[in-house]
Design an enzyme around this catalytic site. Structure first.
Site, short mmCIF file in Angstrom:
data_model
loop_
_atom_site.label_atom_id
_atom_site.label_comp_id
_atom_site.label_asym_id
_atom_site.label_seq_id
_atom_site.Cartn_x
_atom_site.Cartn_y
_atom_site.Cartn_z
N GLN A 102 35.55 34.97 43.55
CA GLN A 102 35.73 36.40 43.70
C GLN A 102 35.21 36.96 42.31
OE1 GLN A 102 39.39 37.82 45.56
NE2 GLN A 102 39.90 35.69 44.55
N ASP A 105 31.44 37.51 36.88
CA ASP A 105 30.92 37.11 35.55
C ASP A 105 30.02 36.00 35.32
OD1 ASP A 105 34.37 35.84 34.91
OD2 ASP A 105 32.64 34.88 35.66
N HIS A 120 31.63 38.36 45.72
CA HIS A 120 31.58 39.62 45.27
C HIS A 120 30.48 40.02 44.56
CE1 HIS A 120 36.13 39.71 45.99
NE2 HIS A 120 35.38 39.77 47.16
N CYS A 149 13.93 50.72 39.38
CA CYS A 149 12.94 49.68 39.94
C CYS A 149 11.79 49.74 39.17
CB CYS A 149 12.96 49.85 41.40
SG CYS A 149 12.05 48.40 42.18
N CYS A 152 9.06 50.21 42.64
CA CYS A 152 9.07 51.63 43.30
C CYS A 152 9.80 52.67 42.51
CB CYS A 152 9.74 51.43 44.68
SG CYS A 152 11.64 51.35 44.65
N GLY A 189 44.03 31.55 39.96
CA GLY A 189 43.95 32.84 39.25
C GLY A 189 43.56 33.94 39.91
N THR A 190 44.25 34.11 41.43
CA THR A 190 43.95 35.47 42.04
C THR A 190 45.41 35.98 42.61
OG1 THR A 190 42.72 36.32 44.13
CG2 THR A 190 43.55 34.02 44.20
N SER A 191 45.21 37.38 42.64
CA SER A 191 46.57 37.98 43.15
C SER A 191 46.52 37.98 44.63
CB SER A 191 46.55 39.33 42.44
OG SER A 191 45.39 40.03 42.98
N PRO A 216 50.21 31.83 36.81
CA PRO A 216 51.35 32.11 36.14
C PRO A 216 52.68 33.03 36.97
CG PRO A 216 49.65 32.85 34.62
CD PRO A 216 49.38 32.70 36.14
C1 BV8 Z 1 35.49 44.90 53.46
C2 BV8 Z 1 33.63 43.52 42.83
C3 BV8 Z 1 35.08 45.71 55.23
C4 BV8 Z 1 33.96 44.99 41.97
C5 BV8 Z 1 35.73 43.58 44.12
C6 BV8 Z 1 44.25 46.62 53.51
C7 BV8 Z 1 44.33 45.05 54.32
C8 BV8 Z 1 43.44 44.51 54.00
C9 BV8 Z 1 42.08 44.77 53.50
C10 BV8 Z 1 41.86 46.20 53.32
C11 BV8 Z 1 42.67 47.17 53.30
N1 BV8 Z 1 42.40 48.22 52.81
C12 BV8 Z 1 41.20 48.02 52.62
C13 BV8 Z 1 40.91 46.88 52.54
C14 BV8 Z 1 39.41 46.29 52.66
C15 BV8 Z 1 39.53 46.07 50.93
C16 BV8 Z 1 40.39 45.26 50.18
O1 BV8 Z 1 40.84 44.00 50.44
N2 BV8 Z 1 41.36 46.27 49.44
C17 BV8 Z 1 42.63 45.54 48.81
C18 BV8 Z 1 42.56 46.26 47.52
C19 BV8 Z 1 43.71 45.87 49.81
N3 BV8 Z 1 38.03 44.97 50.68
C20 BV8 Z 1 37.13 45.42 50.89
O2 BV8 Z 1 36.63 46.68 50.58
C21 BV8 Z 1 36.05 44.36 50.86
N4 BV8 Z 1 35.05 44.77 51.96
O3 BV8 Z 1 36.49 44.67 53.56
O4 BV8 Z 1 34.34 45.44 54.02
C22 BV8 Z 1 34.01 46.16 55.88
C23 BV8 Z 1 33.44 45.57 57.03
C24 BV8 Z 1 32.50 46.05 57.73
C25 BV8 Z 1 31.62 46.91 57.31
C26 BV8 Z 1 32.09 47.68 56.22
C27 BV8 Z 1 33.20 47.37 55.71
C28 BV8 Z 1 35.39 44.05 49.64
C29 BV8 Z 1 36.17 43.59 48.57
C30 BV8 Z 1 35.58 43.52 47.41
C31 BV8 Z 1 35.62 44.43 46.30
N5 BV8 Z 1 35.09 43.96 45.19
N6 BV8 Z 1 34.93 43.31 42.89
C32 BV8 Z 1 33.74 44.44 40.59
O5 BV8 Z 1 34.28 43.43 39.93
O6 BV8 Z 1 33.32 45.16 39.63
S1 BV8 Z 1 37.06 42.94 43.93
C33 BV8 Z 1 37.93 42.48 42.56
O7 BV8 Z 1 39.16 42.15 43.29
C34 BV8 Z 1 37.32 41.51 41.99
O8 BV8 Z 1 36.13 41.04 42.54
C35 BV8 Z 1 38.33 40.43 41.72
O9 BV8 Z 1 37.62 39.27 41.65
C36 BV8 Z 1 39.14 40.74 43.29
C37 BV8 Z 1 40.43 40.15 43.12
O10 BV8 Z 1 41.23 40.33 41.95
P1 BV8 Z 1 41.73 38.91 41.52
O11 BV8 Z 1 40.35 38.18 41.13
O12 BV8 Z 1 42.70 38.43 42.20
O13 BV8 Z 1 42.21 39.55 40.03
P2 BV8 Z 1 43.64 40.21 39.53
O14 BV8 Z 1 43.46 40.68 38.20
O15 BV8 Z 1 44.00 41.12 41.14
O16 BV8 Z 1 44.62 39.02 39.50
C38 BV8 Z 1 44.57 38.02 38.61
C39 BV8 Z 1 45.47 36.80 38.92
O17 BV8 Z 1 45.18 35.82 37.79
C40 BV8 Z 1 46.96 37.42 38.85
O18 BV8 Z 1 47.67 36.80 39.78
C41 BV8 Z 1 47.50 36.79 37.59
O19 BV8 Z 1 48.82 36.33 37.82
C42 BV8 Z 1 46.58 35.47 37.49
N7 BV8 Z 1 46.45 35.13 36.10
C43 BV8 Z 1 46.04 35.75 34.96
N8 BV8 Z 1 46.08 34.72 33.94
C44 BV8 Z 1 45.73 33.44 34.30
C45 BV8 Z 1 45.95 33.65 35.80
N9 BV8 Z 1 45.82 32.57 36.73
C46 BV8 Z 1 45.50 31.45 36.18
N10 BV8 Z 1 45.45 31.34 34.85
C47 BV8 Z 1 45.65 32.36 33.82
N11 BV8 Z 1 45.31 32.17 32.62
#
Ligand code: BV8
Length: 250
Positions: A102, A105, A120, A149, A152, A189-191, A216
Site C-alpha cells: 500500500q 515510498d 496506491h 507536462c 502539453c 505493518g498495516t492498520s 506491534p
Molecule cells: C476506493 C495514497 C472506490 C495517498 C492511500 C468505508 C468502508 C470501506 C471503504 C471505505 C469506507 N469509506 C470510504 C471508503 C473507501 C476508502 C477507504 O478505505 N477509506 C478508509 C479510510 C475507511 N478507500 C478508497 O477511497 C480507495 N478507493 O475505494 O475507490 C471507488 C470505486 C469506484 C469508483 C470510484 C471510487 C482508495 C484508497 C487509497 C487511498 N490512498 N494512499 C498517499 O499515500 O499520499 S491510503 C493510505 O493508507 C496509504 O497508502 C497507506 O498505505 C494506507 C493504509 O495505511 P497503513 O499503511 O495501514 O498505515 P497506518 O499508519 O494506518 O498503519 C501503520 C501500521 O503499522 C499500524 O498498524 C502500526 O501499528 C504498524 N507499525 C508501526 N510500526 C511498525 C508497524 N508494523 C510493523 N513494524 C513496525 N516497525
C-alpha cells in the site's frame, strides 16, 4: 520477541509453495518514514486525509504538491530496512512469492524487490492530468511547483491513488488472485482499515490460506489471522528468516 510465534510462522512458511506478503506504512517505519495513523503520523501533522483527495488537488494543487514534495524529501533521505530486504530475498526462496504494498515510498524496489504490486501508486511517478501519461521523476526538489507536462503544458499530479479514486484495475485484480491462491499470506505493518487493500487478507483466509500478521498493535485483522506476531517488522522478519533457514537445513 514473540519466540514461539516466530517458530510457528517459520513452520507455516517452510511448507508453503505460494506465499503473498501485503505491506503497509509500518514496514517503512524503522527506515524513518512516518506512518499515517501513528504518533508521528503524517496525517496528524499534515491533515493527509484532506490532502490525499482529488478535491484538495483541484482546490489547491500547490498545497498538495508541497505536501508531496516534503514526503519525497523524507523518503529520499532514508534507506530500506532489514524487513524490506528479507522480503526481497524471499522472492527466490518460495516457488511463488507475490509482494503487494500500500506504500508509495518505493523502498521495496530499492531493497531489490521486483514486480511489486503498488496498489496506491508511487511517490516518484507523476501523471499528466490531460494526457494520462506517467513519468518517473526523482529530482528533489522539483524545479517548479506545481509541475507541468513538458509535452502539453497541463498540470502534472502525483501518480498516486487518492481517497475516492479507483485503484489500477489489473494491479488490484492480480493482488486478489494471488491472495486467493496463496497458502500463506503475511500482512505486515498495516492498520488494515483502507479498502480495497484491507479485504485482501480476508480473501486469502476465505480460500484456506494461513494469515500471519506482523504488527506491534492489534488490528481489525487480528481476530482472523492464524498467527499475530506483536513486534516490529525489522526485527521479526529476520528472526523468522533465521528460523526458516535452520528448518530448511534440517
Ligand atoms: C476506493 C495514497 C472506490 C495517498 C492511500 C468505508 C468502508 C470501506 C471503504 C471505505 C469506507 N469509506 C470510504 C471508503 C473507501 C476508502 C477507504 O478505505 N477509506 C478508509 C479510510 C475507511 N478507500 C478508497 O477511497 C480507495 N478507493 O475505494 O475507490 C471507488 C470505486 C469506484 C469508483 C470510484 C471510487 C482508495 C484508497 C487509497 C487511498 N490512498 N494512499 C498517499 O499515500 O499520499 S491510503 C493510505 O493508507 C496509504 O497508502 C497507506 O498505505 C494506507 C493504509 O495505511 P497503513 O499503511 O495501514 O498505515 P497506518 O499508519 O494506518 O498503519 C501503520 C501500521 O503499522 C499500524 O498498524 C502500526 O501499528 C504498524 N507499525 C508501526 N510500526 C511498525 C508497524 N508494523 C510493523 N513494524 C513496525 N516497525
Amino acid at each position: 520477541m514473540d519466540e514461539d510465534n516466530v517458530g510457528a510462522a517459520a513452520e507455516l512458511l517452510r511448507g508453503a509453495e505460494r506465499v503473498v506478503a501485503l505491506t503497509g506504512a509500518g514496514i517503512s517505519a524503522e527506515s524513518g518514514v512516518p506512518t499515517f495513523r501513528g504518533q508521528d503520523g503524517l496525517w496528524k501533522t499534515y491533515r493527509a486525509q484532506e490532502l490525499a483527495t482529488p478535491e484538495a488537488f483541484r482546490a489547491d494543487p500547490t498545497l498538495v504538491w508541497e505536501w508531496y514534495e516534503w514526503r519525497r524529501g523524507r523518503v529520499a533521505a532514508v534507506e530500506p530496512n532489514p524487513g524490506h530486504r528479507i522480503l526481497a530475498r524471499w522472492a527466490a526462496v518460495f516457488r511463488s512469492f507475490t509482494l503487494i504494498t500500500q506504500n508509495v515510498d518505493g523502498l521495496h524496489a530499492r531493497a531489490g524487490s521486483v514486480d511489486v504490486l503498488e496498489l496506491h501508486g508511487n511517490i516518484w511517478k507523476l501523471r499528466c492530468t490531460a494526457e494520462g501519461t506517467v513519468v518517473e521523476d526523482r529530482r528533489h526538489p522539483l524545479p517548479k511547483l506545481p509541475p507541468h507536462c513538458s509535452s502539453c503544458g497541463a498540470l502534472l499530479r502525483p501518480h498516486i491513488v487518492w481517497f475516492g479514486e479507483s485503484l489500477d484495475g489489473p494491479t488490484i485484480t492480480r493482488a486478489f488472485a494471488a491472495s486467493q491462491a496463496s497458502n500463506v499470506m503475511l500482512v505486515i505493518g498495516t492498520s488494515a482499515v483502507v479498502h480495497p487493500a484491507a479485504s485482501l487478507p480476508f480473501t486469502a483466509a476465505g480460500s484456506g490460506a494461513r494469515v500471519i500478521e506482523i504488527n506491534p498493535e492489534p488490528t481489525p485483522l487480528t481476530a482472523t489471522a492464524h498467527l499475530s506476531l506483536r513486534g516490529q517488522a525489522g526485527l521479526i522478519l529476520p528472526a523468522i528468516d533465521e528460523r526458516l533457514g535452520t528448518l530448511r537445513q534440517a
